[in-house]
Write an enzyme that holds these catalytic residues in place. Sequence first.
Site, PDB file in Angstrom:
ATOM      1  N   SER A   1      22.493  38.451  26.033  1.00  0.00           N
ATOM      2  CA  SER A   1      21.061  37.825  27.148  1.00  0.00           C
ATOM      3  C   SER A   1      20.641  36.804  26.102  1.00  0.00           C
ATOM      4  CB  SER A   1      20.199  38.679  28.016  1.00  0.00           C
ATOM      5  OG  SER A   1      19.231  38.236  27.719  1.00  0.00           O
TER       6      SER A   1
ATOM      7  N   ALA B   1      13.189  38.371  16.220  1.00  0.00           N
ATOM      8  CA  ALA B   1      11.440  39.084  16.730  1.00  0.00           C
ATOM      9  C   ALA B   1      10.478  38.061  17.738  1.00  0.00           C
ATOM     10  CB  ALA B   1      10.705  39.617  16.577  1.00  0.00           C
TER      11      ALA B   1
ATOM     12  N   ASN C   1      17.158  45.228  30.551  1.00  0.00           N
ATOM     13  CA  ASN C   1      16.570  45.421  29.333  1.00  0.00           C
ATOM     14  C   ASN C   1      15.752  46.359  29.016  1.00  0.00           C
ATOM     15  OD1 ASN C   1      15.707  45.542  26.437  1.00  0.00           O
ATOM     16  ND2 ASN C   1      15.314  43.255  26.456  1.00  0.00           N
TER      17      ASN C   1
ATOM     18  N   CYS D   1      14.912  46.238  23.667  1.00  0.00           N
ATOM     19  CA  CYS D   1      14.339  45.810  23.371  1.00  0.00           C
ATOM     20  C   CYS D   1      13.328  46.201  21.996  1.00  0.00           C
ATOM     21  CB  CYS D   1      13.264  44.464  23.346  1.00  0.00           C
ATOM     22  SG  CYS D   1      12.977  42.861  22.592  1.00  0.00           S
TER      23      CYS D   1
ATOM     24  N   ILE E   1      25.944  46.965  22.388  1.00  0.00           N
ATOM     25  CA  ILE E   1      24.309  47.094  21.873  1.00  0.00           C
ATOM     26  C   ILE E   1      23.024  45.969  22.080  1.00  0.00           C
ATOM     27  CG2 ILE E   1      25.550  48.914  20.934  1.00  0.00           C
ATOM     28  CD1 ILE E   1      24.723  47.741  17.904  1.00  0.00           C
ATOM     29  N   ASN E   2      21.741  46.602  21.941  1.00  0.00           N
ATOM     30  CA  ASN E   2      20.952  45.463  21.613  1.00  0.00           C
ATOM     31  C   ASN E   2      20.878  45.743  20.647  1.00  0.00           C
ATOM     32  OD1 ASN E   2      18.521  43.977  21.968  1.00  0.00           O
ATOM     33  ND2 ASN E   2      18.070  44.694  24.296  1.00  0.00           N
TER      34      ASN E   2
ATOM     35  N   GLY F   1      24.669  40.080  15.358  1.00  0.00           N
ATOM     36  CA  GLY F   1      25.675  39.210  14.461  1.00  0.00           C
ATOM     37  C   GLY F   1      26.364  40.047  14.200  1.00  0.00           C
TER      38      GLY F   1
ATOM     39  N   GLY G   1      27.522  42.743  20.713  1.00  0.00           N
ATOM     40  CA  GLY G   1      27.455  43.218  19.259  1.00  0.00           C
ATOM     41  C   GLY G   1      28.589  41.921  18.474  1.00  0.00           C
ATOM     42  N   GLY G   2      28.057  41.405  17.389  1.00  0.00           N
ATOM     43  CA  GLY G   2      29.255  40.550  16.578  1.00  0.00           C
ATOM     44  C   GLY G   2      30.324  39.715  17.249  1.00  0.00           C
TER      45      GLY G   2
HETATM   46  C1  LIG Z   1      17.496  35.451  19.235  1.00  0.00           C
HETATM   47  C2  LIG Z   1      17.840  36.726  20.141  1.00  0.00           C
HETATM   48  C3  LIG Z   1      17.551  37.194  21.495  1.00  0.00           C
HETATM   49  C4  LIG Z   1      17.787  38.017  22.525  1.00  0.00           C
HETATM   50  N1  LIG Z   1      17.356  37.920  23.319  1.00  0.00           N
HETATM   51  C5  LIG Z   1      17.541  38.961  24.392  1.00  0.00           C
HETATM   52  C6  LIG Z   1      17.008  39.383  25.403  1.00  0.00           C
HETATM   53  O1  LIG Z   1      15.459  39.027  25.733  1.00  0.00           O
HETATM   54  N2  LIG Z   1      16.580  40.769  26.348  1.00  0.00           N
HETATM   55  C7  LIG Z   1      18.209  41.620  25.542  1.00  0.00           C
HETATM   56  O2  LIG Z   1      18.358  42.076  26.696  1.00  0.00           O
HETATM   57  N3  LIG Z   1      18.854  41.167  24.641  1.00  0.00           N
HETATM   58  C8  LIG Z   1      18.599  40.053  23.718  1.00  0.00           C
HETATM   59  N4  LIG Z   1      19.267  40.152  22.745  1.00  0.00           N
HETATM   60  C9  LIG Z   1      20.114  41.361  22.146  1.00  0.00           C
HETATM   61  C10 LIG Z   1      21.532  39.830  22.472  1.00  0.00           C
HETATM   62  O3  LIG Z   1      21.207  40.046  23.825  1.00  0.00           O
HETATM   63  C11 LIG Z   1      22.386  41.366  21.916  1.00  0.00           C
HETATM   64  O4  LIG Z   1      22.363  42.246  22.946  1.00  0.00           O
HETATM   65  C12 LIG Z   1      22.583  41.486  20.179  1.00  0.00           C
HETATM   66  O5  LIG Z   1      22.327  40.248  19.696  1.00  0.00           O
HETATM   67  C13 LIG Z   1      23.832  41.802  19.539  1.00  0.00           C
HETATM   68  O6  LIG Z   1      24.339  40.993  20.239  1.00  0.00           O
HETATM   69  P1  LIG Z   1      25.113  39.874  19.248  1.00  0.00           P
HETATM   70  O7  LIG Z   1      26.085  40.777  17.441  1.00  0.00           O
HETATM   71  O8  LIG Z   1      26.677  39.409  19.639  1.00  0.00           O
HETATM   72  O9  LIG Z   1      24.336  38.864  18.574  1.00  0.00           O
HETATM   73  C14 LIG Z   1      18.578  38.826  21.675  1.00  0.00           C
HETATM   74  C15 LIG Z   1      19.469  38.242  20.424  1.00  0.00           C
HETATM   75  C16 LIG Z   1      18.589  37.749  19.853  1.00  0.00           C
HETATM   76  C17 LIG Z   1      19.208  37.156  18.147  1.00  0.00           C
END
Ligand SMILES: Cc1cc2nc3c(=O)[nH]c(=O)nc-3n(C[C@H](O)[C@H](O)[C@H](O)COP(=O)(O)O)c2cc1C
Lengths: 278, 300
Positions: free
Chosen positions: B20, B69, B126, B129, B190-191, B216, B242-243
Amino acid sequence: MNNNGLNNNRSRETALVISQEEISEGIFNLKIKFRDDYTALKNTLPGQFVSLYVSDGSMLLPRPISICEANVEDMVLRLVYRVVGSGTKAFSSLRSDDTIDVIAPLGNGYDFDKIISENNLPDDASFVAMGGGIGIPPMLGVVKKLHEMGKKAYAVLGYRSNDLFLIDDFKKYSEVIISTDDGSVGTKGTVIDALKASGVKADVILSCGPLPMLRGISSYASENNIPAYVSLEEHMACGIGACLGCVCKTVDVDEHSHVNNTRICTEGPVFRSSEVIL
Amino acid sequence: MNLSVDFAGVKMKNPVTTCSGTFGSGMEFSEFADLNMLGAVTTKGVASVPWEGNPTPRVIETTGGMLNAIGLQNPGVDVFLERDMQFLKGFDTKVIVNVCGHSEDEYLDAVEKLNVEDAISLYEINISCPNVKSGGIAFGTDPKMVEKITGAIKKVSKKPVIMKLSPNVTDIKVMAQAAESGGADAISLINTLTGMKIDINRRSFALANKTGGLSGPAIKPVALRMVYEASHAVNIPVLGMGGIQTAEDALEFLMAGATMVAVGTANFNNPKATEEVVKGIEAYMERYSVDDINDLIKIL
Ligand SMILES: Cc1cc2nc3c(=O)[nH]c(=O)nc-3n(C[C@H](O)[C@H](O)[C@H](O)COP(=O)(O)O)c2cc1C
Ligand SMILES: Cc1cc2nc3c(=O)[nH]c(=O)nc-3n(C[C@H](O)[C@H](O)[C@H](O)COP(=O)(O)OP(=O)(O)OC[C@H]3O[C@@H](n4cnc5c(N)ncnc54)[C@H](O)[C@@H]3O)c2cc1C
Ligand code: FES
C-alpha cells in the site's frame, strides 16, 4: 500533449551514452540515445524531465533531470546537470558507449499552442524564458521550440559569474539577456533586474530556477498582469505519480488529488504561477 | 504448476501483491507493469474524507532504503470508489483496499462506505502508519487497542479483514495475537520502521516531518524475522512485506511463513518489479520441480 501518466507506453529503458563533458565547473552535458522504436519519446515537450537510475544498484531512487534539448529524429536527449550528491556524482563518470537506465519523458512540459490560446497571445507576442543557475538548461529546449514555431523569444539567464555555460546554444534561437550575481557580465542582480534593464516587454514568462527566483517572478508577473509559468522541483520517489512524494500546494483543490496538493512529477513540473503556492 | 493461494478465503492466482502507498491504485504503474499478472493490487491508504498529508520534503533516500512521511494524503473513499475502483475492475486481479483513520469512528465510517463495492476482496487496516499524529501507529503499538479496533471493524465489515501491524514494537507476536483475538482474518507486516535523516549542509532534518518510515532492502532482514515470528504465533494467514525486490526475496518470506507477499519500494527502482517477482517465482518452481506454491509456504 498531456502526459497524465496513462498509456504513454513508457518503460525503464537502457539508453546509450553518446557523449559527456564537463561544460563548467561541476556541470555536465550528457547526451543519451534510445532504441529507435521507443515511441514514447516522440511526444517530448520542452520542460519535461527524465528519471535517471544509478545503474550499479547502489542507489534505489531515480534522480529527476530536466530535458535540455530533445532530438527525436535521432532518439537523442541532451541533459545538463550539476553534481550535488552521490547520484549526480555517479552519473558524472559516464563515458561514451556506457549505458544508463532512464524513464523518459516524464511530467507535463510546455505546450505552446495551449499557452497561446489560453492567454489569447497575439502572433507577435514576446516569449520571455527566464532561467537561473541549473534552471538555465531546460530553457534551451523552450527557446528552441519557440524559434521553430517562428515566435519572438528572449532568454533572460541568471549566472553566478562570467562562466556563461550554454550561452552559445541560446544565441542560436533567441536574443540573450544576462544577469550575474557578481556583476561581471550583464546586469548585476536578478533575472528580473536584467529584464527591467533590457526594456523588453514580456507577454508571457516561462521560468526555471531556484525557489527565491521563481517567487520573485511569480509576484512580478502578477503585479504586471503577465501570465507566467514556473518549473518546480521536489524530492521524488516514483517519478510517475503513484507515491505522492513530490507535491506542491495549490490555490484550488487539485483535480486528481482532491486536496490542495498537486503532483510535480505528473501535473507538473511546469505550472501556471497563479495556480501554485510557492 | 499451481501458483494460486487461498488467502483468508479469497483465491489469489498467485501470492504477489503490492505494498500500500507505493503503487497508488495501479493506474500509473499499469503503463509499466501488467496488473493482470498480480494476485492482487493493494491500494494506497484511503480514509472516509480527503487528507492533505504532510509538508514536503516527504521522501529521502537512505543507504539501502528510503524514508517517507507522506502522511496518508488521499482523495477520500467517495472519489476512490468512483474513480480508482472503476479503473481496477478492468483488470483480472483481486483488490485489497488499505484503510486509514484518525479515530475508530473514522475507520468504521470508511469501511461502511467501501462495503458497497463488490469488487473489493479484502480490507487491509493500517493501524501502523508512523507519519500521522493520531490514529495509525497509536492504535498499532498497544495490544489492547489492536484487539479492540479489530473487533469493531470486524463487526461492520462485509469483507475479510487484514490488520497491518507495526514493526515499532517490542514483541510482534503479542500484536499478531491481539489482532487474531480481535477476530482478524489475516495480518500483514511490516509497515515502515520509524527513522530519521539529518541534512548536515542545511543543518536540519531531511524530511519536513522530522521522522519518516524506513522501507526498502535495508529493512528486509528485520521484516523477515518478524514475519517468521508472527506467522508462527497465530493461525491466520500472513501477508509479508518489507524490502522485497526480487523473487528470491519473496520466496524467503513465503518459506518463513507468509501466504502472500507484497512488493513496495522496489517499484520505485524498477516499475516492472511486481511482474518480475511473479515470473521469478514461477522460474524457481520450474527449476526445483515444485508443483504447488503451497508446498513452499511456511516450511520453516
Ligand atoms: C511512499 C510510501 C507510502 C506508503 N503508504 C502507505 C499507506 O498508505 N498505507 C500503509 O499501510 N502503508 C504504507 N506504506 C508502507 C508500505 O506499504 C510497506 O509496508 C513498507 O514500505 C515496507 O515494504 P517495502 O520495503 O517493500 O516498501 C508506504 C510506504 C512508502 C514507501
Ligand atoms: C523536475 C526536476 C528537474 C530537475 N532538473 C535538473 C536539471 O536539469 N539539472 C540538475 O542539475 N538538476 C536538476 N534537478 C535536481 C536534481 O534532481 C537533483 O540535483 C538530484 O536529484 C540530486 O541527486 P544526488 O544524488 O546527486 O544528490 P543527493 O543530495 O545525494 O540526493 C539525495 C536524494 O535527494 C534527492 N534530491 C536532492 N536534491 C534534489 C532536488 N533539488 N530536487 C529533487 N530531488 C532532489 C535526490 O534525487 C535523491 O533521491 C531537477 C529536479 C526536479 C524535481
Ligand atoms: S514522485 Fe511519486 S508521485 Fe511524484
